[in-house]
Design a protein around this motif. Structure first.
Motif, PDB file in Angstrom:
ATOM      1  N   LEU A   1      -3.757   0.512   7.634  1.00 20.45           N
ATOM      2  CA  LEU A   1      -4.689  -0.388   6.612  1.00 20.45           C
ATOM      3  C   LEU A   1      -4.202  -1.790   6.367  1.00 20.45           C
ATOM      4  O   LEU A   1      -4.761  -2.758   6.312  1.00 20.45           O
TER       5      LEU A   1
ATOM      6  N   LEU B   1       1.773  10.999   5.554  1.00 15.35           N
ATOM      7  CA  LEU B   1       0.346  10.445   5.725  1.00 15.35           C
ATOM      8  C   LEU B   1       0.018   9.218   4.663  1.00 15.35           C
ATOM      9  O   LEU B   1      -0.607   8.284   5.403  1.00 15.35           O
ATOM     10  N   VAL B   2       0.886   9.332   3.760  1.00 18.76           N
ATOM     11  CA  VAL B   2       0.741   8.147   2.893  1.00 18.76           C
ATOM     12  C   VAL B   2       1.373   6.876   3.726  1.00 18.76           C
ATOM     13  O   VAL B   2       0.464   5.588   3.563  1.00 18.76           O
TER      14      VAL B   2
ATOM     15  N   ALA C   1      -1.134   5.799   6.590  1.00 19.36           N
ATOM     16  CA  ALA C   1      -2.214   5.241   6.251  1.00 19.36           C
ATOM     17  C   ALA C   1      -2.239   3.763   5.900  1.00 19.36           C
ATOM     18  O   ALA C   1      -2.876   2.892   6.074  1.00 19.36           O
TER      19      ALA C   1
ATOM     20  N   SER D   1       2.682  15.015   2.216  1.00 19.95           N
ATOM     21  CA  SER D   1       2.056  13.706   1.434  1.00 19.95           C
ATOM     22  C   SER D   1       2.861  12.379   2.158  1.00 19.95           C
ATOM     23  O   SER D   1       2.147  11.379   2.534  1.00 19.95           O
TER      24      SER D   1
ATOM     25  N   LEU E   1       0.777  -1.198   0.010  1.00 22.82           N
ATOM     26  CA  LEU E   1      -0.001  -0.048   0.046  1.00 22.82           C
ATOM     27  C   LEU E   1       0.973   1.171   0.057  1.00 22.82           C
ATOM     28  O   LEU E   1       0.511   2.202  -0.383  1.00 22.82           O
TER      29      LEU E   1
END
Lengths: 168, 161
Positions: free
Chosen positions: A159, A151-152, A155, A148, A115
């Protein structure tokens, strides 16, 4: 699965008929839509087959242990770093990152790292960021990149924890 | 782009040099995988071709302009989520939008969702990762993009606490 494919083919067929009739009867809306379709199709034809050849070579030549070592559960934080670096080499959009990410996952990569790769292929690719900087300014591009990235990754970690079923 | 072709050619030749049988197998895997995803891809292209017609540059300018930063930011992220645009189209368009007075908040919302959230690519994504994970990833990504846009807004002084 079978019915889904049938629905897909029916829709594609209907669309094809729509395009043919648009050309036949000089229907402007249909012709514009058709042109959009072929423009995008062409840009994909230049990328997709090459990407899939690389995926094929990856499937056959790279053994599971290598992937597990660098992207699996034992890889720790280095796996994320590798995923971010690897994403920098991705050409095209997210639609190329999905099959590549899937191939990595099947070879034993951790979901959170897959991811990270996908998110990073979309948002933090260096070539794209350079392009962004030329149009929107380096300040905008660097700020956006800096905000970014964490945060990427965050997450992807969350997940990955929720959805990864092959916990070791 | 050229390097991708170069690298693939190099990898193929190397593979051929090492094992003809494995190279053949690789190409078959490549073809099988490509054919498997083709229907979903074609459907995605169809939806994209329709949406590019419906969402023109003028519409983007109309909805992203205006003084209400939060509102245009939200609209930007919604627009970015439902649209697919290659980067080489999106960034020149964004530069144009900035000239027309669109806020950096809205630009950030639009470009980030464009790349990270994809309603149109959802069928393709689900083919690989299943609907549950794909939907969740897109939803989470949407909020990530909103956060990025907000932070950019504060940095540019467009949003004040």
């Amino acid at each position: 699965m079978k019915t889904k494919k049938r629905v897909y083919y029916t829709l594609i067929g209907l669309y094809g008929v729509f395009l043919v009739y648009s050309w036949q009867f000089d229907f402007t809306l249909g012709k514009i839509i058709g042109r959009n379709f072929f423009d995008f199709l062409f840009s994909m034809i230049t990328i997709l087959p090459v990407s899939f050849i690389l995926i094929g070579l990856f499937e056959v030549w790279i053994n599971r242990e290598t992937v597990e070592k660098h992207f699996g559960h034992a890889s720790g934080y280095r796996g994320y770093l590798w995923a971010i670096i690897l994403s920098g080499t991705t050409v095209g959009g997210a639609y190329v990152a999905f099959p590549v990410g899937h191939a990595l996952y099947q070879k034993g990569a951790r979901l959170s790292i897959v991811l990270t790769y996908i998110g990073s292929a979309a948002l933090t690719r260096i070539p794209m960021t350079i392009f962004e900087a030329t149009f929107l300014g380096p300040k905008f591009a660097l700020l956006r990149l800096g905000v970014s990235l964490p945060l990427v990754v965050l997450a992807a970690m969350v997940l990955g924890r929720l959805f990864d079923h092959k916990k070791s | 782009m050229e390097w991708l072709y170069g690298f693939t050619l190099f990898a193929l030749l190397l593979s051929l040099f090492k094992s003809r049988e494995k190279t053949y197998r690789s190409l078959r895997v490549a073809l099988e995988k490509l054919l498997a995803i083709l229907p979903s891809f074609t459907l995605m292209l169809i939806v994209v071709s329709l949406s590019l017609y419906l969402i023109s540059d003028e519409i983007v300018v109309r909805y992203l302009g205006g003084d209400r930063i939060l509102q245009s930011g939200l609209l930007g992220s919604l627009l970015g989520s439902i649209t697919i645009m290659p980067g080489f189209v999106a960034f020149p368009l964004s530069a144009l939008l900035v000239e027309k007075g669109v806020s950096y908040t809205a630009i950030a919302a639009f470009t980030t969702t464009l790349m990270l959230v994809g309603l149109m690519t959802l069928p393709v994504e689900a083919e690989y990762f299943g609907w549950k994970l794909s939907l969740t990833r897109n939803l989470v990504s949407f909020f990530i993009c909103l956060s990025i846009a907000l932070i950019m807004g504060f940095f540019y002084g467009e949003l004040v606490l």
